[in-house]
Structures are given as C-alpha cells and as structure tokens.
Design an enzyme around this catalytic site. Structure first.
Site, PDB file in Angstrom:
ATOM      1  N   GLU A 266      85.009  10.317  97.327  1.00  0.00           N
ATOM      2  CA  GLU A 266      85.108   9.565  96.130  1.00  0.00           C
ATOM      3  C   GLU A 266      86.087  10.206  95.065  1.00  0.00           C
ATOM      4  O   GLU A 266      86.657  11.347  95.213  1.00  0.00           O
ATOM      5  CB  GLU A 266      83.778   9.617  95.542  1.00  0.00           C
ATOM      6  CG  GLU A 266      83.484  10.876  94.854  1.00  0.00           C
ATOM      7  CD  GLU A 266      82.218  10.690  93.923  1.00  0.00           C
ATOM      8  OE1 GLU A 266      81.965  11.474  92.864  1.00  0.00           O
ATOM      9  OE2 GLU A 266      81.144   9.772  93.956  1.00  0.00           O
TER      10      GLU A 266
ATOM     11  N   CYS B  50      89.663  12.164  88.853  1.00  0.00           N
ATOM     12  CA  CYS B  50      89.452  13.477  89.754  1.00  0.00           C
ATOM     13  C   CYS B  50      89.183  13.132  91.205  1.00  0.00           C
ATOM     14  O   CYS B  50      88.959  12.044  91.759  1.00  0.00           O
ATOM     15  CB  CYS B  50      87.663  13.538  89.167  1.00  0.00           C
ATOM     16  SG  CYS B  50      86.740  14.527  90.360  1.00  0.00           S
TER      17      CYS B  50
ATOM     18  N   CYS C 229      81.702  19.978 102.113  1.00  0.00           N
ATOM     19  CA  CYS C 229      81.991  21.251 101.799  1.00  0.00           C
ATOM     20  C   CYS C 229      81.236  22.301 102.494  1.00  0.00           C
ATOM     21  O   CYS C 229      80.083  22.175 102.625  1.00  0.00           O
ATOM     22  CB  CYS C 229      81.770  21.098 100.073  1.00  0.00           C
ATOM     23  SG  CYS C 229      82.198  22.887  99.511  1.00  0.00           S
TER      24      CYS C 229
ATOM     25  N   CYS D 190      76.470  25.260  97.742  1.00  0.00           N
ATOM     26  CA  CYS D 190      75.912  25.319  96.519  1.00  0.00           C
ATOM     27  C   CYS D 190      74.693  24.641  96.806  1.00  0.00           C
ATOM     28  O   CYS D 190      74.593  23.247  97.100  1.00  0.00           O
ATOM     29  CB  CYS D 190      76.741  24.963  95.486  1.00  0.00           C
ATOM     30  SG  CYS D 190      78.349  26.079  95.518  1.00  0.00           S
TER      31      CYS D 190
ATOM     32  N   CYS E 163      74.264  20.940  94.681  1.00  0.00           N
ATOM     33  CA  CYS E 163      75.511  19.767  94.945  1.00  0.00           C
ATOM     34  C   CYS E 163      75.277  19.233  96.147  1.00  0.00           C
ATOM     35  O   CYS E 163      75.042  19.633  97.180  1.00  0.00           O
ATOM     36  CB  CYS E 163      76.788  20.817  94.981  1.00  0.00           C
ATOM     37  SG  CYS E 163      78.138  19.836  95.411  1.00  0.00           S
TER      38      CYS E 163
ATOM     39  N   CYS F 112      82.028  13.096  87.969  1.00  0.00           N
ATOM     40  CA  CYS F 112      82.738  13.986  88.750  1.00  0.00           C
ATOM     41  C   CYS F 112      82.322  14.983  88.642  1.00  0.00           C
ATOM     42  O   CYS F 112      81.371  15.580  88.021  1.00  0.00           O
ATOM     43  CB  CYS F 112      84.229  13.932  87.627  1.00  0.00           C
ATOM     44  SG  CYS F 112      85.498  14.914  88.609  1.00  0.00           S
TER      45      CYS F 112
HETATM   46  N1  SAH Z   1      84.061  23.028  94.939  1.00  0.00           N
HETATM   47  C1  SAH Z   1      84.640  23.177  93.651  1.00  0.00           C
HETATM   48  C2  SAH Z   1      85.255  21.752  92.958  1.00  0.00           C
HETATM   49  C3  SAH Z   1      84.233  20.628  93.160  1.00  0.00           C
HETATM   50  S1  SAH Z   1      82.755  20.795  92.535  1.00  0.00           S
HETATM   51  C4  SAH Z   1      83.946  23.810  92.833  1.00  0.00           C
HETATM   52  O1  SAH Z   1      82.502  24.097  93.161  1.00  0.00           O
HETATM   53  O2  SAH Z   1      84.451  24.209  91.620  1.00  0.00           O
HETATM   54  C5  SAH Z   1      83.141  20.524  90.940  1.00  0.00           C
HETATM   55  C6  SAH Z   1      82.126  20.844  89.822  1.00  0.00           C
HETATM   56  O3  SAH Z   1      80.793  20.033  89.879  1.00  0.00           O
HETATM   57  C7  SAH Z   1      81.516  22.195  89.971  1.00  0.00           C
HETATM   58  O4  SAH Z   1      81.577  22.971  88.895  1.00  0.00           O
HETATM   59  C8  SAH Z   1      80.186  22.111  90.483  1.00  0.00           C
HETATM   60  O5  SAH Z   1      79.365  23.101  90.317  1.00  0.00           O
HETATM   61  C9  SAH Z   1      79.842  20.945  89.705  1.00  0.00           C
HETATM   62  N2  SAH Z   1      78.708  20.240  90.261  1.00  0.00           N
HETATM   63  C10 SAH Z   1      78.392  20.146  91.493  1.00  0.00           C
HETATM   64  N3  SAH Z   1      77.075  19.533  91.685  1.00  0.00           N
HETATM   65  C11 SAH Z   1      76.797  19.136  90.599  1.00  0.00           C
HETATM   66  C12 SAH Z   1      75.498  18.618  90.085  1.00  0.00           C
HETATM   67  N4  SAH Z   1      74.670  17.949  90.720  1.00  0.00           N
HETATM   68  N5  SAH Z   1      75.221  18.431  88.675  1.00  0.00           N
HETATM   69  C13 SAH Z   1      76.216  19.097  87.887  1.00  0.00           C
HETATM   70  N6  SAH Z   1      77.471  19.596  88.243  1.00  0.00           N
HETATM   71  C14 SAH Z   1      77.674  19.670  89.659  1.00  0.00           C
HETATM   72 FE1  SF4 Z   2      81.209  22.738  97.318  1.00  0.00          FE
HETATM   73 FE2  SF4 Z   2      79.812  21.408  95.747  1.00  0.00          FE
HETATM   74 FE3  SF4 Z   2      79.876  24.131  95.741  1.00  0.00          FE
HETATM   75 FE4  SF4 Z   2      81.836  22.700  94.807  1.00  0.00          FE
HETATM   76  S1  SF4 Z   2      79.823  22.749  94.000  1.00  0.00           S
HETATM   77  S2  SF4 Z   2      81.858  24.472  96.183  1.00  0.00           S
HETATM   78  S3  SF4 Z   2      81.921  20.988  96.024  1.00  0.00           S
HETATM   79  S4  SF4 Z   2      79.074  23.007  97.509  1.00  0.00           S
END
Ligand code: SAH
Ligand code: SF4
Length: 386
Positions: free
Chosen positions: A98, A131, A138, A142, A145, A362
């Site tokens: 996306e 974005c 990924c 995390c 996420c 985003c």
């Molecule tokens: N992988 C990179 C960039 C993509 S994620 C990273 O982790 O920085 C972009 C941002 O969205 C990150 O700060 C991530 O922690 C946040 N994010 C991911 N899932 C989320 C969620 N469910 N609610 C709020 N922020 C989230």
């Molecule tokens: Fe990957 Fe989501 Fe962690 Fe960003 S927040 S590094 S997209 S698992």
C-alpha cells in the site's frame, strides 16, 4: 561506494540516466534519446514505449521488445473525507503493497516556519506527502505491526519502489504538488538497502522526479550498519526516522525483535554519529501502546535516552491490529507523555491518524485486500471486502 551492478533489462524503471545512456549507445542511438526515455518514465509516468510519442519508431520497438512497462499498477484507490488517498498497489510479478497520499492538514505543526520561508511570496502548492512501501511484508517481526506479523514475502526492486510515486502522482488533485516522500509503508527500507538507495537516487534526480533530498525520509527499525551506510552514501542529506517505541532494551526487545541484534547501546551512538546537516534533526517515532510503553516513567526514560541526539519525537497512538489485545492510550496519557518530553526541551508531536474512514494510516498495513496478511490474522471484520 562502488556502484552496485544493475541489469537495466530486468528493472528498466529503476534505471538511472547513465544506464539508459549505455543501453542506447549499445543500440547506436544518439545520447539525447536516452534522456528522452528517462524523462518519459520519471517525469511523465509513461513507461509504455507506445506512449513515448517523440521517440523514434525504431527505438520504441526496441523498448517494447525489451519489455519496458510500469512494474506496478493501482489495484484500488480509496479517498477519505479528509483527502487522504490510499492506494493498493499490485505488481505483475506478484504481491501487493500500500501507499498513501496525505494532503497537508491545517494543524501540521512541525517545520512550518521553514516552509513559509522557503515558499517566499508565491502561493505555495498544496504540499502532499506520499508514504511508500519497500518490501512485501517485513522480516523484522515487530509485534504490534501487521507487516511484521505477515513476515517477509519479498524485497521490492528500485523500479517497484519508484513506481508507487509515478502512479501516485497521477492521482494528485488540482493545486497539489508532491513535496515529501516517506519510506514508512510496508517493509524495513534498510533491509532492502541496494534497491532503496537506488530508489532514493531516482526520487531525487533533477532530471526526473526531482524531490529535494531532505524531503525524502527513510524510516528504520534501527539496522545499525545500514544507518551508517545511508549516512555515508548520502552524506546525511536523506532525512532519517528511527522507530524506538521503548526507552530500554528489555521493553524494546519484547516489542521489536531487531533490538536483540542491535540494542540501544549500539543504536544510540550510531544516531549521534549520523552526519546530519546543520539545523536538521532525526525523527524519533514512538508508537504508544496503552499500559505497555506509555507511562510517565517511559517518557522520562526516553528523554534521558535522547540526550545528545538532535531529535524531534513523533508520538503515534497505536493503530490496533487484529490478533492482539493492545489498544491506543487515552488522549490524556498521550498528552502527558508529550508534556514530559517538551518539559525536557524536546520537540514532540502527536501524530493524528489520517484517513480514518478508509483505514489509511501510514505505517500500518491496511488489512483489507492484503491476502498474505489475512491468512495470518484470522479475525477481521470487513476482510471480505477485498
Ligand atoms: N519498517 C520501518 C518503516 C515502516 S513502519 C520502521 O519500522 O520504522 C513505519 C512506522 O509505523 C514505524 O514507526 C512503525 O513502528 C509504525 N507502526 C507499525 N505498526 C503500527 C501500528 N499498528 N500502529 C501505529 N504505528 C505503527
Ligand atoms: Fe517491519 Fe513493521 Fe517493524 Fe517497521 S514496524 S520494521 S514494517 S515489522
């Protein structure tokens, strides 16, 4: 750094002008032809040879024969009432990511002074931020996420990364101009370093998309060697955002497995070493999860951790992901967290979720239509919409 070998036939849209020069020279075409092709793709979003109307017939035939085409298409575009547009981008070779177009909001607070100074007396265009994604899924895992839960399906090519912007541009509205690109969609950009570095060169190429380098932001979960590489390769000009989410190793490792590989004791010195230009700051992303990392003690710990790092903090209330019970904190707790950081002298902003009505936040993979994720996350109201 030594240039990474690139096969223009495999990824034409991810190719730089000098690579088009070399290909056209090998076909005994005049050099300006190479620039024409590059410009059609990068400034007009035309990657179909038949559409390159001022290119000679012979060259168009050769380009068509090599399979030149946009490596992505818009599967679906939804527009929220606030003007946010979410694109579901599909790839002919497989996979879906996306991308989100985010219009400026009246309460956009950071960097505003800088913007006004830069824009001068002319009425500024409506500055849109896009974005984009860098991987399908990924690998970083995390726990909060959706992309992390899905696991890594594959890396995107440079052409597939840039194509999101080429396609997104076709949805800009009257008076809008693309101003910022943030690599905060699906994927960990620095885990796909070579393709991302190439995409950054294309996004900022003055003959192409032409974004200012400091208006392109790479967001990372903290891959230390690649942060150093990015700093060296782009002399600190590419904006860096780092996802911290916790002030100590134990909590951070429980949320972000990558912390076991690169703990805060390695990450924080790398941020202090990042060769930032004067008056520039690293963005720290901190996703707030109720009762997990949103207590005043966490805010105080974060303020302490950030000493000596030129940083501004973006506080992002969690977007709940189906499959776990975590929720966003109450607004008052988010504000209390912000107040503690501000009292310690840090800029701290609360990020609103935009495009709520289309699930377009985003940084959070929208679950609608993302088949790979649906398999892993059993319950999702509305998943049938896809
Ligand atoms: N992988 C990179 C960039 C993509 S994620 C990273 O982790 O920085 C972009 C941002 O969205 C990150 O700060 C991530 O922690 C946040 N994010 C991911 N899932 C989320 C969620 N469910 N609610 C709020 N922020 C989230
Ligand atoms: Fe990957 Fe989501 Fe962690 Fe960003 S927040 S590094 S997209 S698992």
């Amino acid at each position: 750094m030594p240039p990474v070998p690139h096969d223009i036939l495999r990824d034409p849209v991810g190719s730089l002008p000098e690579e088009w020069d070399a290909l056209c020279a090998s076909w005994s075409e005049r050099p300006f032809r190479a620039r024409q092709v590059f410009r059609w793709i990068q400034t007009r979003s035309v990657a179909d040879a038949a559409g390159m109307t001022d290119v000679s017939r012979g060259l168009r035939d050769r380009l068509a024969a090599m399979g030149l085409a946009m490596p992505a298409h818009i599967d679906r575009a939804n527009r929220a009432t606030d003007g946010t547009r979410k694109l579901l981008i599909g790839f002919p070779v497989g996979g879906t990511v996306e991308s989100v177009l985010i219009p400026p909001m009246p309460d956009d607070d950071d960097d505003e002074d800088e913007e006004v100074a830069e824009a001068g007396p002319r009425a500024p265009a409506k500055r849109v931020t896009q974005c984009i994604s860098t991987q399908v899924g990924c690998a970083m895992g995390c726990v909060f996420c959706a992309s992390g839960v899905a696991g890594l399906k594959r890396h995107l090519t440079a052409g597939e990364i840039v194509a999101q912007v080429l396609l997104g541009r076709t949805l800009l509205e009257e008076g809008e101009a693309l101003r910022n690109v943030v690599l905060m969609g699906m994927g960990e950009p620095l885990h796909n370093y070579d393709a991302v570095a190439r995409a950054l060169r294309l996004l900022t190429h003055h003959d192409g998309i032409g974004l200012s380098t400091r208006r392109v932001t790479v967001s990372t979960s903290g891959l230390v060697p690649e942060i150093e590489r990015l700093g060296a390769d782009f002399r600190g000009e590419v904006a860096l955002a780092v996802s911290l989410h916790a002030p100590d190793d134990d909590l951070r490792s429980s949320l972000m497995p990558v912390n076991k590989r690169y703990p805060l004791g390695e990450l924080m010195p790398a941020l202090r070493r990042y060769p930032l230009a004067r008056r520039r700051r690293i963005t720290i992303e901190y996703t707030l999860i109720a009762g997990v990392n949103d207590r005043p003690a966490h805010a105080r710990g974060l303020a302490k951790l950030l000493r000596g790092v030129p940083a501004k903090v973006n506080l992002i209330p969690l977007n709940p992901v189906e499959g776990n019970a975590w929720r966003a904190p109450q607004r008052a707790d988010v504000e209390a967290f912000q107040t503690i950081l501000r009292a310690d002298g840090y800029s701290a902003f609360i990020r609103r979720t935009r495009g709520d009505d289309i699930d377009a936040a985003c940084g959070q993979l929208a679950l609608h239509g993302a088949a790979a994720v649906k398999r892993k996350l059993p319950v999702f109201a509305g998943a049938g919409e896809a």
